[in-house]
Every structure is written in structure tokens, then in C-alpha cells.
Design an enzyme around this catalytic site. Structure first.
Site, mmCIF file in Angstrom:
data_model
loop_
_atom_site.group_PDB
_atom_site.id
_atom_site.type_symbol
_atom_site.label_atom_id
_atom_site.label_comp_id
_atom_site.label_asym_id
_atom_site.label_seq_id
_atom_site.Cartn_x
_atom_site.Cartn_y
_atom_site.Cartn_z
ATOM 1 N N ARG A 54 12.842 2.165 -1.785
ATOM 2 C CA ARG A 54 11.514 2.387 -2.371
ATOM 3 C C ARG A 54 11.614 2.874 -3.809
ATOM 4 O O ARG A 54 12.579 3.537 -4.178
ATOM 5 C CB ARG A 54 10.750 3.440 -1.557
ATOM 6 C CG ARG A 54 10.420 2.995 -0.144
ATOM 7 C CD ARG A 54 9.727 4.120 0.604
ATOM 8 N NE ARG A 54 8.425 4.427 0.019
ATOM 9 C CZ ARG A 54 7.730 5.512 0.316
ATOM 10 N NH1 ARG A 54 8.218 6.401 1.163
ATOM 11 N NH2 ARG A 54 6.565 5.725 -0.243
ATOM 12 N N GLY A 106 0.865 -1.179 0.000
ATOM 13 C CA GLY A 106 0.000 0.000 0.000
ATOM 14 C C GLY A 106 0.889 1.212 0.000
ATOM 15 O O GLY A 106 1.793 1.323 -0.823
ATOM 16 N N GLU A 107 0.658 2.073 0.960
ATOM 17 C CA GLU A 107 1.469 3.288 1.054
ATOM 18 C C GLU A 107 2.179 3.254 2.408
ATOM 19 O O GLU A 107 1.554 3.411 3.435
ATOM 20 C CB GLU A 107 0.530 4.497 0.909
ATOM 21 C CG GLU A 107 1.224 5.778 0.569
ATOM 22 C CD GLU A 107 2.260 5.643 -0.543
ATOM 23 O OE1 GLU A 107 1.928 5.076 -1.607
ATOM 24 O OE2 GLU A 107 3.410 6.075 -0.335
ATOM 25 N N SER A 108 3.491 3.050 2.380
ATOM 26 C CA SER A 108 4.193 2.831 3.654
ATOM 27 C C SER A 108 4.137 4.049 4.573
ATOM 28 O O SER A 108 4.087 3.905 5.793
ATOM 29 C CB SER A 108 5.629 2.364 3.422
ATOM 30 O OG SER A 108 6.306 3.207 2.538
ATOM 31 N N ILE A 112 4.430 -3.353 -8.324
ATOM 32 C CA ILE A 112 3.734 -2.064 -8.436
ATOM 33 C C ILE A 112 4.534 -1.017 -7.655
ATOM 34 O O ILE A 112 4.612 -1.080 -6.434
ATOM 35 C CB ILE A 112 2.304 -2.147 -7.859
ATOM 36 C CG1 ILE A 112 1.507 -3.260 -8.554
ATOM 37 C CG2 ILE A 112 1.581 -0.805 -8.010
ATOM 38 C CD1 ILE A 112 0.207 -3.621 -7.860
ATOM 39 N N HIS A 159 3.767 -8.502 -5.242
ATOM 40 C CA HIS A 159 2.469 -8.707 -4.586
ATOM 41 C C HIS A 159 1.927 -10.113 -4.832
ATOM 42 O O HIS A 159 1.135 -10.311 -5.762
ATOM 43 C CB HIS A 159 1.454 -7.689 -5.129
ATOM 44 C CG HIS A 159 1.714 -6.294 -4.670
ATOM 45 N ND1 HIS A 159 1.139 -5.751 -3.555
ATOM 46 C CD2 HIS A 159 2.529 -5.336 -5.169
ATOM 47 C CE1 HIS A 159 1.560 -4.513 -3.374
ATOM 48 N NE2 HIS A 159 2.413 -4.230 -4.351
ATOM 49 N N CYS A 192 5.891 -5.652 -0.304
ATOM 50 C CA CYS A 192 6.072 -4.317 -0.874
ATOM 51 C C CYS A 192 6.162 -3.250 0.224
ATOM 52 O O CYS A 192 7.117 -3.254 0.988
ATOM 53 C CB CYS A 192 4.974 -4.042 -1.895
ATOM 54 S SG CYS A 192 5.390 -2.729 -3.040
ATOM 55 N N GLU A 232 -0.363 -11.573 -3.375
ATOM 56 C CA GLU A 232 -1.822 -11.630 -3.168
ATOM 57 C C GLU A 232 -2.582 -11.264 -4.445
ATOM 58 O O GLU A 232 -3.791 -11.435 -4.511
ATOM 59 C CB GLU A 232 -2.234 -10.714 -2.003
ATOM 60 C CG GLU A 232 -2.325 -9.223 -2.289
ATOM 61 C CD GLU A 232 -0.966 -8.521 -2.409
ATOM 62 O OE1 GLU A 232 0.081 -9.212 -2.428
ATOM 63 O OE2 GLU A 232 -0.960 -7.279 -2.508
HETATM 64 N N1 GLN Z 1 6.121 2.646 -3.111
HETATM 65 C C1 GLN Z 1 5.158 2.255 -2.130
HETATM 66 C C2 GLN Z 1 5.628 2.579 -0.710
HETATM 67 O O1 GLN Z 1 6.759 2.368 -0.356
HETATM 68 C C3 GLN Z 1 4.925 0.784 -2.176
HETATM 69 C C4 GLN Z 1 3.994 0.440 -3.266
HETATM 70 C C5 GLN Z 1 3.258 -0.839 -3.017
HETATM 71 O O2 GLN Z 1 3.144 -1.352 -1.898
HETATM 72 N N2 GLN Z 1 2.740 -1.356 -4.077
HETATM 73 O O3 GLN Z 1 4.839 3.026 0.056
#
Ligand code: GLN
Length: 197
Positions: free
Chosen positions: A116, A52-54, A143, A179, A84, A181
């Protein structure tokens, strides 16, 4: 057994679904819960931290207070899979390849560095056929993916893409840059559940 998916932000339901399917395939009777607050950590036998968005997950992890008990549980051996952005939450070191900026790690339990946005704008998302140690062929969905660079010999690289580490394992912690999942292949989730048995 009780399995958890950290449910602050990101690809939560996909992992819940994959854990259920993986447990079924292994013949393990499992209850899968969404982990949102400290009390949810008790009794967990394995955990997935989704992508997601870290930075969003970092803020929510602090605000909900869930980060502290999770950190303790992982250090005590809770089998954990971070995918990710989830890998970035586990890392002791996080930086962004494009900006060079360093980020405060949330859990800081694993001896790897997550870089990242490693693959940059040209290859924001792509799929690749990977070879994963102990599993074999695996379709990797990337992604805005990072790479996951070991900082010590205790971190084993389980898969590489073009010579860069994209899946690693250190003791009870597995991390993927891609990913799992988002495919129908439950093998990586099965690997996690096997660690909990
Ligand atoms: N670039 C995103 C991050 O570090 C990771 C993207 C993802 O989880 N698909 O938050």
C-alpha cells in the site's frame, strides 16, 4: 448475465457505470447489481471490487458476512477485478510501505502481495500512459496507489509502471493498482466480462 460491484465503500457507482458500458460495447445483455450481503453473491457471473479505503472495506466485509461467500465464489472461479484498495482485499499478503505495517487480508484468494501507498507522498496521485498486455495503451489514474507483487509464477504481470507491477492476472482474478473506472476506456472491464462469457 448478472455482474456485481462490491458495494461496501469506495468508487462503486463509477464501476457500475463502466460495467454497463463495457457490456453494451460487447453486445452482452447484463444486469449490474451492488453486492452488499451474502444473498447478493448467488448467480453472479463477474465481480468488481472497487478502490477506496481497504481498512474500511475490511471491517464492513467482516460485519456484513459478505466476505465468506465471495471468497468461496472467487476460489470456485468467479471472474473478479480488484482495483487499488480492491486489489488489497484479494491479496494473500498486504503491507504498507510507509509504516511497514502488515494487514490481515480480507479474501486472501490471490498469490500476490499488495504494498500500500507505494508511491508515497510526493506522488500521491498521478496519471501515466501504460502499456497493458492484451489491450495496448491505457491511461492509468493512480491515487495513493499500491504496487502488486506476484508471489508465484502463476501470476502474470500485465502492466508495469517504471518497472513496478501495477496490473496482474492470476487465473480468474485481475488486479490493478490504478483506477480504470476514472477513465472513459472500458477495455479492462470488457476483459472481465469476456472472462465470464
Ligand atoms: N491506499 C488505499 C488503501 O489501501 C487505496 C487507495 C485507493 O483505492 N485509491 O486503502
Amino acid at each position: 448475465m448478472k455482474l456485481g460491484v462490491l458495494a461496501l465503500q469506495g468508487g462503486i457507482v463509477e464501476h457500475v457505470h463502466m460495467l454497463r458500458r463495457a457490456a453494451e460495447r460487447l453486445g452482452v445483455s447484463a444486469e449490474v447489481i451492488e453486492v452488499r450481503k451474502p444473498s447478493h453473491v448467488e448467480g453472479l457471473r463477474a465481480l468488481v471490487i472497487p478502490g477506496g479505503e481497504s481498512t474500511a472495506m475490511y471491517r464492513l466485509g467482516k460485519r456484513t458476512g459478505v466476505a465468506e461467500p465471495l471468497r468461496e465464489a472467487i476460489l470456485e472461479g468467479l471472474p473478479t477485478l480488484g482495483t487499488c484498495a480492491g486489489a488489497a482485499l484479494l491479496a494473500k499478503e498486504v503491507e504498507d510501505r510507509q509504516s511497514g505495517r502488515k494487514y490481515e487480508p480480507l479474501l486472501a484468494v490471490a498469490d500476490f502481495k499488495v504494498v500500500r501507498n507505494y508511491f508515497g507522498r510526493q506522488r500521491e496521485s498521478f496519471e501515466a500512459e501504460l502499456e497493458v498486455k492484451g489491450i495496448g495503451k491505457f491511461r492509468g489514474v493512480f491515487i495513493r496507489a499500491p504496487v502488486i507483487v506476484p508471489r508465484s509464477d502463476s501470476v502474470a504481470v500485465l502492466s508495469e509502471y517504471k518497472g513496478e507491477p501495477v496490473m496482474v492476472k492470476q487465473g480468474n482474478v485481475i488486479a490493478t493498482a490504478f483506477h480504470p473506472e476514472l477513465t472513459s476506456n472500458t477495455k479492462i472491464h470488457e476483459m472481465l466480462i469476456e472472462m465470464a462469457r
